[in-house]
Design a protein around this motif. Structure first.
Motif, PDB file in Angstrom:
ATOM      1  N   GLY A 721     -15.082 -16.859   6.847  1.00 59.84           N
ATOM      2  CA  GLY A 721     -13.864 -16.219   6.332  1.00 59.84           C
ATOM      3  C   GLY A 721     -13.918 -14.712   6.315  1.00 59.84           C
ATOM      4  N   CYS A 722     -14.862 -14.121   7.099  1.00 56.52           N
ATOM      5  CA  CYS A 722     -14.983 -12.667   7.054  1.00 56.52           C
ATOM      6  C   CYS A 722     -14.409 -12.030   8.315  1.00 56.52           C
ATOM      7  CB  CYS A 722     -16.450 -12.275   6.903  1.00 56.52           C
ATOM      8  SG  CYS A 722     -17.474 -12.824   8.263  1.00 56.52           S
ATOM      9  N   LYS A 723     -13.932 -10.815   8.170  1.00 53.26           N
ATOM     10  CA  LYS A 723     -13.529  -9.992   9.310  1.00 53.26           C
ATOM     11  C   LYS A 723     -14.359  -8.708   9.261  1.00 53.26           C
ATOM     12  CE  LYS A 723      -8.760 -11.107   8.067  1.00 53.26           C
ATOM     13  NZ  LYS A 723      -7.463 -10.454   7.824  1.00 53.26           N
ATOM     14  N   GLY A 724     -14.198  -7.886  10.269  1.00 53.39           N
ATOM     15  CA  GLY A 724     -14.998  -6.660  10.331  1.00 53.39           C
ATOM     16  C   GLY A 724     -14.394  -5.540   9.503  1.00 53.39           C
ATOM     17  N   LEU A 725     -15.254  -4.591   9.110  1.00 54.71           N
ATOM     18  CA  LEU A 725     -14.800  -3.542   8.195  1.00 54.71           C
ATOM     19  C   LEU A 725     -15.120  -2.119   8.661  1.00 54.71           C
ATOM     20  CD1 LEU A 725     -13.706  -2.703   5.395  1.00 54.71           C
ATOM     21  CD2 LEU A 725     -15.981  -3.104   4.473  1.00 54.71           C
ATOM     22  N   GLY A 726     -16.185  -1.963   9.435  1.00 50.23           N
ATOM     23  CA  GLY A 726     -16.655  -0.606   9.739  1.00 50.23           C
ATOM     24  C   GLY A 726     -15.562   0.290  10.292  1.00 50.23           C
ATOM     25  N   GLU A 727     -14.761  -0.237  11.204  1.00 50.22           N
ATOM     26  CA  GLU A 727     -13.731   0.594  11.819  1.00 50.22           C
ATOM     27  C   GLU A 727     -12.457   0.704  10.980  1.00 50.22           C
ATOM     28  OE1 GLU A 727     -15.098  -1.437  15.203  1.00 50.22           O
ATOM     29  OE2 GLU A 727     -14.776   0.317  16.485  1.00 50.22           O
ATOM     30  N   PRO A 728     -11.912  -0.421  10.488  1.00 50.14           N
ATOM     31  CA  PRO A 728     -10.697  -0.263   9.670  1.00 50.14           C
ATOM     32  C   PRO A 728     -10.891   0.674   8.479  1.00 50.14           C
ATOM     33  CG  PRO A 728     -11.519  -2.539   9.596  1.00 50.14           C
ATOM     34  CD  PRO A 728     -12.218  -1.845  10.708  1.00 50.14           C
ATOM     35  N   ALA A 729     -12.111   0.763   7.977  1.00 48.75           N
ATOM     36  CA  ALA A 729     -12.350   1.651   6.828  1.00 48.75           C
ATOM     37  C   ALA A 729     -12.238   3.115   7.219  1.00 48.75           C
ATOM     38  CB  ALA A 729     -13.739   1.384   6.257  1.00 48.75           C
ATOM     39  N   HIS A 730     -12.147   3.354   8.513  1.00 49.57           N
ATOM     40  CA  HIS A 730     -12.219   4.722   9.027  1.00 49.57           C
ATOM     41  C   HIS A 730     -10.848   5.215   9.481  1.00 49.57           C
ATOM     42  CE1 HIS A 730     -13.902   7.982  11.491  1.00 49.57           C
ATOM     43  NE2 HIS A 730     -13.363   7.473  12.563  1.00 49.57           N
ATOM     44  N   ILE A 731      -9.878   4.327   9.624  1.00 52.35           N
ATOM     45  CA  ILE A 731      -8.674   4.659  10.397  1.00 52.35           C
ATOM     46  C   ILE A 731      -7.633   5.540   9.679  1.00 52.35           C
ATOM     47  CG2 ILE A 731      -6.698   3.636  11.607  1.00 52.35           C
ATOM     48  CD1 ILE A 731      -8.715   1.353  12.420  1.00 52.35           C
ATOM     49  N   PRO A 732      -7.134   5.161   8.503  1.00 51.14           N
ATOM     50  CA  PRO A 732      -5.984   5.930   7.990  1.00 51.14           C
ATOM     51  C   PRO A 732      -6.318   7.135   7.119  1.00 51.14           C
ATOM     52  CG  PRO A 732      -6.113   3.728   6.961  1.00 51.14           C
ATOM     53  CD  PRO A 732      -7.387   3.967   7.678  1.00 51.14           C
ATOM     54  N   THR A 733      -7.576   7.463   6.929  1.00 54.50           N
ATOM     55  CA  THR A 733      -7.916   8.511   5.959  1.00 54.50           C
ATOM     56  C   THR A 733      -7.320   9.877   6.322  1.00 54.50           C
ATOM     57  OG1 THR A 733     -10.013   7.349   5.822  1.00 54.50           O
ATOM     58  CG2 THR A 733      -9.843   9.389   4.582  1.00 54.50           C
ATOM     59  N   ALA A 734      -7.456  10.246   7.603  1.00 52.09           N
ATOM     60  CA  ALA A 734      -6.975  11.579   7.993  1.00 52.09           C
ATOM     61  C   ALA A 734      -5.468  11.683   7.773  1.00 52.09           C
ATOM     62  CB  ALA A 734      -7.314  11.854   9.458  1.00 52.09           C
ATOM     63  N   SER A 735      -4.758  10.616   8.115  1.00 46.60           N
ATOM     64  CA  SER A 735      -3.300  10.646   7.947  1.00 46.60           C
ATOM     65  C   SER A 735      -2.952  10.765   6.467  1.00 46.60           C
ATOM     66  CB  SER A 735      -2.673   9.380   8.517  1.00 46.60           C
ATOM     67  OG  SER A 735      -3.276   9.009   9.715  1.00 46.60           O
ATOM     68  N   ALA A 736      -3.690  10.059   5.610  1.00 44.47           N
ATOM     69  CA  ALA A 736      -3.408  10.143   4.174  1.00 44.47           C
ATOM     70  C   ALA A 736      -3.620  11.569   3.689  1.00 44.47           C
ATOM     71  CB  ALA A 736      -4.314   9.175   3.410  1.00 44.47           C
ATOM     72  N   ILE A 737      -4.663  12.224   4.190  1.00 48.44           N
ATOM     73  CA  ILE A 737      -4.931  13.606   3.779  1.00 48.44           C
ATOM     74  C   ILE A 737      -3.818  14.525   4.293  1.00 48.44           C
ATOM     75  CG2 ILE A 737      -6.541  15.545   4.033  1.00 48.44           C
ATOM     76  CD1 ILE A 737      -8.808  13.442   4.191  1.00 48.44           C
ATOM     77  N   ALA A 738      -3.398  14.311   5.538  1.00 49.14           N
ATOM     78  CA  ALA A 738      -2.322  15.142   6.099  1.00 49.14           C
ATOM     79  C   ALA A 738      -1.050  14.985   5.271  1.00 49.14           C
ATOM     80  CB  ALA A 738      -2.057  14.748   7.549  1.00 49.14           C
ATOM     81  N   ASN A 739      -0.746  13.757   4.911  1.00 47.73           N
ATOM     82  CA  ASN A 739       0.462  13.521   4.114  1.00 47.73           C
ATOM     83  C   ASN A 739       0.343  14.158   2.730  1.00 47.73           C
ATOM     84  OD1 ASN A 739       1.611  12.152   6.236  1.00 47.73           O
ATOM     85  ND2 ASN A 739       0.984  10.118   5.519  1.00 47.73           N
ATOM     86  N   ALA A 740      -0.857  14.174   2.204  1.00 44.94           N
ATOM     87  CA  ALA A 740      -1.068  14.817   0.898  1.00 44.94           C
ATOM     88  C   ALA A 740      -0.887  16.329   1.025  1.00 44.94           C
ATOM     89  CB  ALA A 740      -2.459  14.485   0.369  1.00 44.94           C
ATOM     90  N   ILE A 741      -1.321  16.883   2.149  1.00 50.17           N
ATOM     91  CA  ILE A 741      -1.141  18.329   2.357  1.00 50.17           C
ATOM     92  C   ILE A 741       0.344  18.653   2.421  1.00 50.17           C
ATOM     93  CG2 ILE A 741      -1.472  20.206   4.027  1.00 50.17           C
ATOM     94  CD1 ILE A 741      -4.218  19.008   4.626  1.00 50.17           C
ATOM     95  N   TYR A 742       1.084  17.805   3.129  1.00 51.05           N
ATOM     96  CA  TYR A 742       2.529  18.027   3.187  1.00 51.05           C
ATOM     97  C   TYR A 742       3.119  17.982   1.779  1.00 51.05           C
ATOM     98  CZ  TYR A 742       7.450  17.613   4.086  1.00 51.05           C
ATOM     99  OH  TYR A 742       8.795  17.842   4.067  1.00 51.05           O
ATOM    100  N   ASP A 743       2.668  17.003   1.022  1.00 50.86           N
ATOM    101  CA  ASP A 743       3.178  16.867  -0.348  1.00 50.86           C
ATOM    102  C   ASP A 743       2.850  18.117  -1.171  1.00 50.86           C
ATOM    103  OD1 ASP A 743       4.376  15.324  -2.504  1.00 50.86           O
ATOM    104  OD2 ASP A 743       2.343  15.191  -3.325  1.00 50.86           O
ATOM    105  N   ALA A 744       1.699  18.712  -0.895  1.00 53.96           N
ATOM    106  CA  ALA A 744       1.268  19.873  -1.680  1.00 53.96           C
ATOM    107  C   ALA A 744       2.023  21.141  -1.309  1.00 53.96           C
ATOM    108  CB  ALA A 744      -0.238  20.093  -1.489  1.00 53.96           C
TER     109      ALA A 744
END
Ligand code: FAD
Ligand code: FES
Ligand code: FES
Lengths: 769, 482
Positions: A721-744
């Motif tokens: 019942g497991c899937k992989g994690l190494g890559e998905p854990a890496h994907i949206p972080t930069a976009s979240a930071i960019a969106n936070a910068i816009y918010d700021a």
């Protein structure tokens, strides 16, 4: 055996369906309650790692071993006119010099049958290409000898950017610089989709070249015993990568080459293939009759072992007033550098959200720069960068909460394949993530108008891999004293594969973790395992381990039932004996039981079953960020991150958290500081060292970093019942930071990385109006 | 003259005679030496230039109070003779004789502080030094101590947790029983002075200032070196060794400080972490700047004398030193002279040092009461990064609130660190207001013609420099603490 990564673009286009195979053993059921699986367990090899005992390729020293050094082209584009190695050959300590003319060294390289280059090609298409190599008694003598090799180069004009597409551009290949035909993914009709939309936005985005910057450099130690070769290699794949690659290059049978990699200092995609250095070591070792070690200097790893290619993306999106996406259209132009490699970024645009009309068109050109290689979720952080910033722009335009907008377009059906996911935790990642982060409160809070502004952002993501698939074999062996040894050719590149494998075998057999040992990644003794990549090691290997353990158990139960005269369901393994659950006095030592059946151990060979047909198996995540932006200096500080990830069953809380911390941090570097810089005048890389190439330090990571593990209780995807994690854990972080910068600060950093100067320029532009 | 060094490698005394040894030369780094040994492969090489911390080892030596002081250092930068009289501890030395792990190592396991593990030995040694020196380190101090250890896998959070766990331990540490004998052994190693001439290099290691002056007087081509964090890169990375090395690291006078009525006198060989400790109360802007200098490992060996001697346009100590009005004390066989720092730095990596001279000390006047002084550094990454632009500013106001004296010093804006004459002029006689700061900022455009490079474009540098003045204004405007 081509690796998953190589096929990714192919599969993206064809939306492949796994061939239906024999269904998994019906009798293995999902665990109902687990003893060990799901807990946070320290690594089984922790002692070796913290005590300095773990032996890496860089640490291997063999009697009589020589050291190799590789001469590299100092120009961005050049032809080697002549090489004179005579002075180098006479240098003290030098035992062999190798060039393209040496016997056995004229080998095709890059790209299988239609090779684009050679081991030592006279046409050097980027800075750092291999020109010659030496083996000497010490690394210093080897380095000195390189300086004594006289090479006459004819330098050629070079091209680094999209100007390569123009007819007048310097050509890397006879046929021109285009990398194949544009790749198109089409669904529905985007023109109609945009016509139906209430809001249509279009924006261009750019992401820079990111380097893997693994802490251990690439390298190999080669030793011959007669016609048998042993390679100790810092690799992500002893089989697919090094063994099969070396056998092809050296024209040798698989069983004559032994590849070993017990510990390796990081790969992230840069160590998936056999390196030129491995073959150079092997050739030099054959020539000198002595073992040869070839470790790359740090600079060479930056020049020649891969990178995440840049992406020039334009994304147009149409959305209805209520937030329903009607159309997405992406174009991407990128360069893999001088040799073919994947540059596609569009998968999430076509897959992450429910959207009937999609058009993705991607093309690439060759340029005189180091070649791209898969880098942790190849294409995905870049594709996410444009898609998730666009979603943020749409939310702003619609006056909608960004989380809400994503929930609105949530889907349980794979959009590109039009089959349901076995599970999708995206919705829960969004909801649980937002709750744990305090998203609504944070967004509602009043903003300071001082020079340092605070902002909050989020982004969602998914990964095309993470499913795992056959073939994988795990051998599970029970000793008569109750101890277990697992053998597998799978790698543990730091992700914790070994620990998780031991946990699963212990769980299945009901023995303590301490009774299980694992031996891995040695092609002479461990059965086949795929390279570690695609976040597929865990979901690929672990079901095979469970199966192997289960087979051992079945055998024991059958023999035990016979010996004790009780039904098989009543038999259990207790230390070094089997016994009856209902009648505790009925038991038998294992040794007696096994000897009676003519063996001294029970071996279960677990093969990985195929994945369920007509289902998509993918991991998901949603990341949240809080930033402070200094409007005077442009400096961005990420003060808080939260990663909510769903990757099926959480087998080990500690490994899970660790992957999320590490994956997000690497993407934080992608967001803020990491980029390759090429000198426009010379075409050479100016930051090929860890001083000028900036990976995040302990002071760049947020003070608060939280992980939310979402478990969808997937009973379909595989036996565990497991899937992989190494890559998905890496994907949206930069976009979240960019969106936070816009918010700021109200400016959108569409070009990454978001360095202080980028932010300042945007702020100045906004001020000018 | 002998050319022998003696030190403790873990618990084992080691003596190396460079004359008798074909294998090792004194310009070898400690890392090269360690990795040549069969049983010290735990110490890793990740970059060979001080940027990654994979090679971190701990040096122990008696401090002024006679206790053992532990410092984490980059073994890839240290010339081998610099360990003379010290104890070198590597990851292999931490576990107890029965094989059980040190609390630092155990905490790293418990919190999963290691993934691929290549950075782990270095991280363990950094934590070990912290465990010994700063058992009550705050979360911020933990992060700062670890900033010199790059980890590409873990995202650091597990390592922070490991640090917190082991630092929370109190009670007797098992090593302390051995520390007495270690001290005794170290104290029994006599200071050694020698000159060594190899095939193409010379390495001199005086044990007193007189000897040093005599050596360099005799051979003015020698390059003085303290921490070697700069010079060792020239030797090992750029393959451009100087004709000879004058290793000043064994001279106690140069590592001492003294206080006079008007000024602090800091020995040129004091490590930056030592200096930071000394100036915390008296020169806080300098201290703050030093906190952002390189990494903890670099600060433990790099020196003030080395930073001044390098005269790099982005030398981080220089602007603050100039703002405080520091002067350089130079010594040679001919005697001694003192030159204001701003007159000593002459150009790109060029100083007014005369042949045969060494920098003996930096004289740092106490600022007058009411002086407003701040130092800033802008870099692409917060720590372990050299500056794109740095600056230190000082204002003295009259009783009526007008600016009597202004010193605006910038690095990264021209080939060497210097004052912004035009901007300073613009401030004189004005009230310290936003308008005044803006006017001075505008004048910077004439004061400097910065260049574009990897770290930033000319335009970015101009803008940041101007903004730093505004930041200075908002940090020091009336109503704020001076
Ligand atoms: C990873 C790393 C990070 C760094 N980060 C920073 C940073 O953030 N900011 C910064 O400013 N620098 C930084 N540096 C550069 C360097 O550490 C500093 O310049 C340091 O102050 C040099 O001190 P040292 O004692 O190690 O110098 P050394 O290498 O010993 O000497 C440096 C130079 O000064 C001369 N010199 C030294 N002592 C004397 C003396 N007594 N008399 C005359 N000349 C002398 C030497 O001949 C040599 O040319 C960094 C270096 C590294 C490797
Ligand atoms: S090896 Fe990287 S700091 Fe020493
Ligand atoms: S664990 Fe891999 S670099 Fe730190």
């Amino acid at each position: 055996m081509s690796h998953y990564y190589e096929e990714m673009e192919e599969s993206f286009r064809n939306s492949f369906e796994p061939a239906p195979g024999p269904v998994a053993e019906a009798k293995i059921r999902p665990w109902e309650k687990t003893q060990l699986v799901g807990k946070g367990v320290p690594r089984v090899d922790g002692y070796e790692r913290v005590s300095g005992a773990a032996q890496y390729t860089a640490d291997i020293v063999l009697p009589d071993m020589l050291y190799a050094a590789i001469l590299r082209c100092p120009h961005a584009h050049a032809m080697v006119k002549s090489i004179d190695t005579s002075a180098a050959e006479k240098m003290p300590g030098v035992l062999a010099v190798l060039s393209g003319k040496s016997p056995g060294a004229d080998l095709p390289w890059y790209g299988g049958k239609a090779a684009q280059s050679k081991l030592f090609d006279t046409h050097c298409r980027h800075e750092g290409e291999e020109v010659a190599a030496v083996a000497a008694l010490t690394p210093y003598q080897a380095a000195d000898a390189l300086r004594a090799i006289r090479v006459e180069y004819e330098t050629l004009p070079f091209v680094l950017d999209p100007a390569a597409m123009q007819p007048s551009a310097p050509k890397l290949y006879e046929g021109g610089n285009a990398v194949g035909e544009p790749r198109i993914v089409k669904r529905g009709d985007v023109a109609q989709g945009f016509a139906e939309a209430d809001v249509v936005l279009e924006e261009t985005f750019y992401t820079s070249v990111q380097m893997h910057a693994t802490m251990e450099a690439h390298g190999s130690v080669a030793k011959w015993d007669g016609d048998k070769l042993t390679l100790w290699d810092s690799t992500q794949g002893v089989y697919d990568g090094v063994l099969f690659g070396a056998a092809r290059a050296l024209n040798m049978p698989f069983n004559k080459i032994r590849v070993i990699c017990k510990y390796m200092g990081g790969g992230f995609g840069a160590k998936l293939e056999v390196g030129k250095y491995s073959i150079i070591a092997a050739l030099l070792a054959r020539k000198t009759g002595r073992p040869v070690k070839a470790m790359l200097p740090r600079e060479d790893t930056f020049l020649c072992t891969g990178n995440r290619p840049e992406a020039r993306m334009t994304l147009k999106a149409g959305v209805k007033k209520d937030g329903t996406l009607t159309a997405l259209q992406l174009t991407n132009l990128s360069t893999p550098g001088a040799y073919a490699s994947g540059t596609s970024v569009g998968y999430q645009v076509a897959e992450l959200y429910k959207c009937p009309n999609v058009l993705v068109s991607e093309s690439g050109y060759y340029s005189n720069a180091g070649r791209a290689r898969p880098f942790r979720a190849p294409g995905f952080p870049s594709g996410n960068w444009c898609l998730e910033q666009m979603m943020d722009m749409l939310a702003v335009k619609l006056g909608m909460d960004p989380v809400e907008l994503r929930l609105k377009n949530f889907t349980e059906v794979s959009q590109t394949r039009q089959v349901p996911y076995t599970s999708t935790g995206l919705k829960e990642c969004l909801l649980q993530g937002a709750k744990a982060f305090g998203w609504q409160e944070a967004r509602a809070a009043k903003k300071s108008d001082g020079p340092v502004r605070r902002g909050f952002g989020m982004a969602a993501g998914m990964w095309s891999g993470g499913n795992g698939s056959p073939p994988y074999t795990a051998e599970v062996r029970l000793f008569v004293d109750g101890g277990i040894t697992i053998k597998t050719g799978a790698m543990d590149i730091g992700t914790g594969t070994k620990t998780v494998a031991c946990m699963v075998a212990a769980e299945e057999l009901g023995v303590p973790l301490e009774s299980v040992r694992i031996e891995n990644a040695d092609t002479a003794v461990t059965p086949y395992g795929q390279s570690s990549g695609g976040s597929m090691t865990l979901p690929g290997l672990i079901p095979a381990v469970r199966k192997g353990a289960w087979l051992v158990k079945q055998q024991l139960l059958a023999w035990g039932a016979e010996a004790l005269g009780v039904p098989a369901e009543d038999v259990e393994l207790k230390g070094n004996a089997i016994g009856s659950r209902s009648a505790p006095d009925k038991k038998k030592p294992l040794e007696e039981l096994l000897r009676a059946n003519g063996v001294m151990d029970v071996i279960g060979i677990g093969n990985r079953d195929p994945n369920p047909p007509k289902k998509a198996i993918n991991p998901f995540g949603a990341h949240f960020a809080e930033v402070e932006v200094n409007t005077r200096t442009g400096e961005v500080r990420v003060v808080r991150l939260l990663g909510a990830n769903e990757s099926g069953r959480v087998i080990n809380q500690k490994t899970f958290h660790n992957q999320v911390f590490g994956g997000m941090t690497q993407c934080l570097g992608f967001a803020l500081t990491e980029k390759r810089v090429l000198d426009r005048q010379t075409g050479k890389m100016v930051n090929a060292n860890l001083h000028d190439y900036k990976v995040p330090t302990a002071l760049d990571v947020p003070v608060q970093h939280q992980v939310v593990a979402v478990d969808p209780q997937d009973t379909e995807c595989n036996l565990v019942g497991c899937k992989g994690l190494g890559e998905p854990a890496h994907i949206p972080t930069a976009s979240a930071i960019a969106n936070a910068i816009y918010d700021a600060v109200g400016v959108r950093p569409t070009h990454g990385p978001m360095e202080p100067k980028t932010i300042l320029e945007l702020l100045a532009k906004k001020k000018r109006g | 003259m002998p050319s022998t060094i003696s030190f403790l490698l873990g618990r084992k005394p080691v003596t190396i005679d460079f004359c008798g040894s074909a294998a090792w030369s004194p310009a070898w780094t400690l890392l090269q030496y360690l990795r040549s040994l069969p049983d010290r492969k735990g110490t890793k090489e990740g970059c060979g230039q001080g940027d990654c911390g994979a090679c971190t080892v701990v040096l122990a030596e008696p401090d002024r109070e006679g206790r053992l002081k532990y410092s984490a250092v980059n073994s890839c930068l240290l010339f081998l003779p610099m360990v003379h009289g010290r104890q070198v501890l590597t990851v292999e030395d931490l576990k107890f004789p029965d094989g059980s792990l040190h609390p630092v190592q155990q905490a790293m396991i418990d919190h999963y502080g290691s993934q691929c593990g290549f950075c782990t030995p270095g991280v363990v040694m950094t934590l070990f030094a912290l465990f010994k020196q700063k058992p009550h380190a705050s979360a911020a101090e933990i992060r700062s101590a670890l900033a010199g250890n790059l980890c590409r896998c873990t995202g650091y959070q597990p390592i922070f947790r490991a640090a917190q766990q082991c630092l929370a331990l109190s009670g007797p540490e098992r090593e302390s029983s051995e520390e007495g004998s270690t001290l005794a052994e170290l104290n029994s190693i006599p200071p050694a002075e020698w000159e060594w001439t190899g095939k193409s290099e010379i390495y001199c290691r005086p044990k007193s200032l007189e000897q040093a002056l005599e050596m360099i007087g005799r051979n003015p081509t020698l390059s003085p070196v303290h921490g070697a964090t700069d010079l060792s890169l020239q030797v090992h990375l750029k393959h451009n060794p100087p004709p000879g090395i004058l290793d000043l690291s064994a001279i106690p006078e140069l590592r001492a400080s003294r206080q006079e009525k008007e000024e602090l006198i800091l020995g040129s060989g004091m490590s930056l972490s030592d200096v930071a400790g000394h100036v915390r109360r008296t020169h806080p802007a300098l201290e703050e700047m030093l906190q952002r200098f390189g990494s903890a490992q670099i600060r433990n060996v790099a020196t003030l004398g080395g930073n001044v001697g390098t005269a790099s346009p982005i030398g981080d100590a220089l602007p603050a030193l100039m703002a405080y009005g520091a002067a350089v004390e130079l010594k040679s066989l001919a005697g001694s002279r003192t030159v204001p720092l701003s007159d000593f730095i002459l150009g790109y990596r060029r100083t007014g040092i005369a042949p045969g001279e060494i920098i003996a000390a930096v004289r740092l006047p106490f600022p007058p009461p009411g002086a407003r002084i701040r130092a800033y550094k802008v870099s692409r990454r917060h720590d372990v990064d050299i500056s794109t632009v740095n600056g230190a500013f000082r204002l003295q106001l009259d009783s009526d609130g007008r600016i009597r004296e202004a010193r605006l010093v910038f690095g990264g804006m021209s080939p060497f660190t210097r004052r912004a004459a035009g901007a300073e002029q613009a401030l004189l006689g004005k009230e310290w207001s936003r308008a005044a700061a803006e006017e001075a900022a505008a004048r910077l455009q004439e004061d400097f013609q910065p260049i574009s490079d990897v770290r930033g474009s000319a335009g970015f540098r101009r803008q940041v420099a101007a903004n730093l003045l505004l930041k200075f204004w908002s940090d020091t405007r009336s109503g704020q603490a001076p």
